[in-house]
Scaffold this active site. Structure first.
Site, PDB file in Angstrom:
ATOM      1  N   ASP A 478       0.714  -1.323   0.137  1.00  0.00           N
ATOM      2  CA  ASP A 478      -0.093  -0.008   0.017  1.00  0.00           C
ATOM      3  C   ASP A 478       0.404   1.267  -0.095  1.00  0.00           C
ATOM      4  O   ASP A 478       2.056   1.139   0.003  1.00  0.00           O
ATOM      5  CB  ASP A 478      -0.706   0.008   1.236  1.00  0.00           C
ATOM      6  N   ASP A 548     -10.644   1.871  -3.420  1.00  0.00           N
ATOM      7  CA  ASP A 548     -10.976   1.725  -1.504  1.00  0.00           C
ATOM      8  C   ASP A 548     -12.721   1.690  -1.967  1.00  0.00           C
ATOM      9  O   ASP A 548     -13.074   1.279  -1.003  1.00  0.00           O
ATOM     10  CB  ASP A 548     -10.360   2.671  -1.079  1.00  0.00           C
TER      11      ASP A 548
END
Length: 728
Positions: A478, A548
């Protein structure tokens, strides 16, 4: 042979399967662009350049007022010699001047495709599938040599381009601009297509007519960014999914970029793409070199669908690497939306048990397992397990999950550091920063300075220690903020503007080292979702978390837009709980499932908190996906209805041998007095007879494509329909 050269005319003709690209050296060594488009057998110059005296267009030869670089279509234009359009490159000399003069010097042709130094690029597994042309340009006064590299894939309408600078002189040169490609078109009858967005709203398609002046997309955020993607295409007005000309450009790079079209006063269009010159420079001392990133260029006269098919095939087979390129990808469940930071080993094991019961194949432990990570204010950089949450460590937890028959995956955010961390306390100068200036925080964290070798080495060692000691088969990598305070304590003042590019080079070094050390780990890139979904990252990690935002209706647009360039096998797509955590919407579980099945399928919800009825639906979804997974991940993808155009979306997948297809249809809102609709498949064999797997009905491939399937009238918001056909 795909590259033809007429030495007498100094003409270069690159031929792909259905495309031609033609250049010629004109006058005193200027490299002119003549043609890019549908394939011609032999180019004989029917579209001659017309030279004429134009007002305010200066002439390099005083004896000929008809010849000006301001109107010449060029391959790699310079600044300052009469061309007032945007240049491809610019250098500053030691005397402060910025004028250079590149002329043709030589060329070289060879089979295969070179690997770019320190940069990702597409590749050839067999040297016979690609042929490469290198054209050498030279400024004799400076002893500067620039190599333009063109590689053409034999069976694809793809040309890749990059540029290599070599300072062979005695003075230092400073690159102020170093783009990767330029194409000059002789008209402006185009529309521009780009992809824009934001966090939780990535890869929206925008299409607009180009007008005189500059139309540009770019990023100066340190990454390829969710705001704009390093992609643009010029399309003709009539172009749609099935027909029309497309000229597409995609940069294989993960940092600051610029991509633009400039329409001049004579309605010529100049496309240029490469590293963003904003806040960039690169010092080239004598004998030093600089390599630009690669640009992938796709031409087709068969519409956007063919453009996407070409990108998909190239990226799946000649960009993604490693054993997972050709492997079926596992169905995952991620604990993030189930627990956030609040978990312990028992909670994780219980989630894993539920996952096993419904048929999931991998459990991924997300943020919160290291340091004292109870929230996002601390511990990034301290990659040591939190024994409060996991008293017996990661190995014990991984073994418990593997004992259930699941693979184990883990989340990292290696490029970041929290101020409240041992790493920052020990090495406060390891973050990007400018002396005597306060830090700019993003998500309460700073960015590590990957332009520094010791920082890269720390990340490599810290991540490798975990992967070598824990039975991990998947990593989610990430990156949750962009670059600010861009400066490096390790660089001198005259190289500070190299920091952002050096950061990307450092990142690529780290990824190359770690993925090479652990080839049996499936790596997935993430940047708060699709914030760094680019071709550069796919070279190291064959899939990316698409967004997301897991709301099914939002994902229609996000996944549809992403598919313009990137194949479904590269897209992470999960079913999450409702009300959705990002937008609060409540959508049916079957709709959430069918949307997520158009990519790398998984779940992101608390399996211990759902009903038995929902578990049964999830079991059925997983069972179905396992049956169609090879088709989704390795078949051809066709867009049918665009959610950007209205109230519905549809697509279908077809196996390579055309023996099987799955079709998905989605209606966003139910409407009164709605018309009856028909959905027409794409990509089938018109001579095959296909059987509906569920009903047993038989239809010809030609009927499914030309006549179509009538959609039943169902009064329901967020509706989904799904069909599966096999060759009878």
């Amino acid at each position: 042979m795909s590259i033809y050269i007429d030495d007498e005319k100094r003409l270069f003709h690159l031929q792909g399967k259905n495309t031609s690209y033609v250049m010629q050296v004109v006058r005193d060594g200027y490299l002119a662009h003549l043609y890019w488009g549908k394939r011609v057998h032999t180019y004989r110059g029917s579209n001659k350049i017309i030279f004429m005296d134009r007002g305010f267009s200066p002439n390099p030869d005083a004896s000929d007022r008809t010849f000006s670089l301001d109107t010449l279509p060029q391959e790699y234009p310079a600044y300052g010699n009469g061309d007032f359009r945007t240049p491809s490159y610019q250098l500053q000399l030691e005397n402060g001047s910025t004028i250079t003069d590149l002329r043709y010097s030589d060329y070289r042709v060879y089979k295969g495709k070179p690997k770019l130094n320190e940069l990702p690029s597409t590749y050839a597994e067999d040297e016979n599938e690609v042929e490469t042309l290198e054209i050498l340009l030279e400024d004799q006064l400076l002893e500067l040599k620039i190599t333009l590299t063109y590689s053409i894939y034999q069976d694809l309408d793809v040309i890749t381009r990059s540029v290599h600078f070599h300072n062979q002189g005695s003075q230092s040169l400073k690159l102020l601009r170093a783009l990767s490609a330029n194409v000059d078109f002789r008209d402006d009858e185009f529309e521009l297509m780009t992809l824009y967005g934001a966090h939780n709203n990535e890869k929206n398609i925008v299409r607009r007519k180009i007008v005189p002046g500059v139309q540009m997309v770019d990023s100066c955020r340190g990454t390829s960014s969710p705001q704009q993607a390093p992609f643009l295409s010029l399309v003709r007005k009539e172009t749609n999914e099935e027909q029309g000309e497309v000229y597409a450009f995609n940069l294989v790079y993960s940092g600051n970029f610029t991509a633009q079209v400039q329409v001049d006063q004579y309605h010529n269009s100049r496309i240029s793409i490469g590293i963003n010159p904003f806040d960039f420079s690169w010092l080239l001392d004598p004998k030093e070199t600089f390599q630009t990133p690669e640009v992938v260029m796709v031409y087709t006269d068969q519409g956007l669908g063919k453009m996407s098919e070409t990108f998909h095939e190239l990226y799946r087979t000649n960009l993604c690497r490693g054993p997972f390129r050709d492997k079926i990808r596992p169905i995952r469940v991620n604990n993030w939306e189930a627990t956030y930071f609040d978990f312990n080993a028992e909670k994780i094991e219980q989630l894993a048990k539920e996952a096993k019961q419904v048929g999931i194949e991998m459990f991924v432990l997300d943020d919160g397992w290291f340091g004292k990570r109870d929230d996002d204010n601390r511990s990034l950089g301290d990659w040591i397990v939190d024994r409060r949450k996991l008293p017996n460590g990661l190995v014990d937890l991984a073994n418990r999950i593997r004992a259930l028959g699941l693979e184990f995956g883990l989340w990292f955010e290696p490029e970041m550091v929290s101020i409240d961390s041992d790493l920052y306390r020990n090495h406060p100068d390891w973050c990007l920063h400018v002396p005597d200036r306060p830090h700019t925080l993003g998500r309460n964290q700073l960015v590590l300075d990957l332009s520094r070798e010791e920082v890269c080495d720390y990340i490599i060692d810290a991540i490798s220690n975990i992967l070598a000691s824990v039975p991990i088969t998947y990593v989610k990598w990430d990156m949750n903020r962009h670059l600010t305070d861009i400066g490096s304590a390790a660089l001198p003042s005259d190289r500070q503007r190299e920091t952002a590019h050096r950061y990307i080079l450092g990142l690529y070094k780290v990824l190359e080292e770690i993925t090479s050390r652990f080839p049996n780990v499936l790596f997935e890139s993430c940047s708060s979702g699709g914030g760094r979904f680019d071709a550069g990252m796919l070279y190291y990690m064959p899939q990316t978390w698409t967004s997301d935002n897991t709301d099914a209706m939002c994902r229609l647009n996000i996944q549809y837009g992403t598919s313009l360039v990137y194949p479904p096998i590269t897209m992470g797509a999960h079913v999450s709980s409702v009300p959705n955590h990002q937008v609060g919407r409540i959508t049916p579980l079957d709709t959430r499932g069918y949307v997520a099945m158009a990519g790398n399928f998984g779940y992101e919800l608390d399996l211990t908190a759902i009903t038995e009825e929902e578990k049964e639906v999830i079991k059925q979804q997983i069972s179905l996906y396992k049956k169609i997974r090879p088709l989704i991940q390795f078949g051809k993808f066709y867009r049918i209805f665009s959610p950007f155009d209205g109230n519905e979306a549809a697509w279908n997948f077809v196996s390579e041998d055309q023996s099987e297809t799955v079709i998905s249809y989605f209606k966003i809102l139910s409407q009164p007095a709605a018309p009856l609709r028909t959905i027409k498949c794409k990509g089938l064999n018109p001579d095959y007879v296909y059987q509906n797997v569920e009903t047993g009905e038989l239809f010809g491939g030609d009927e499914l494509m030309n006549v179509g399937i009538t959609l039943p009238r169902i009064k329901q918001d967020f509706l989904s329909m799904f069909w599966r056909f096999k060759k009878a």
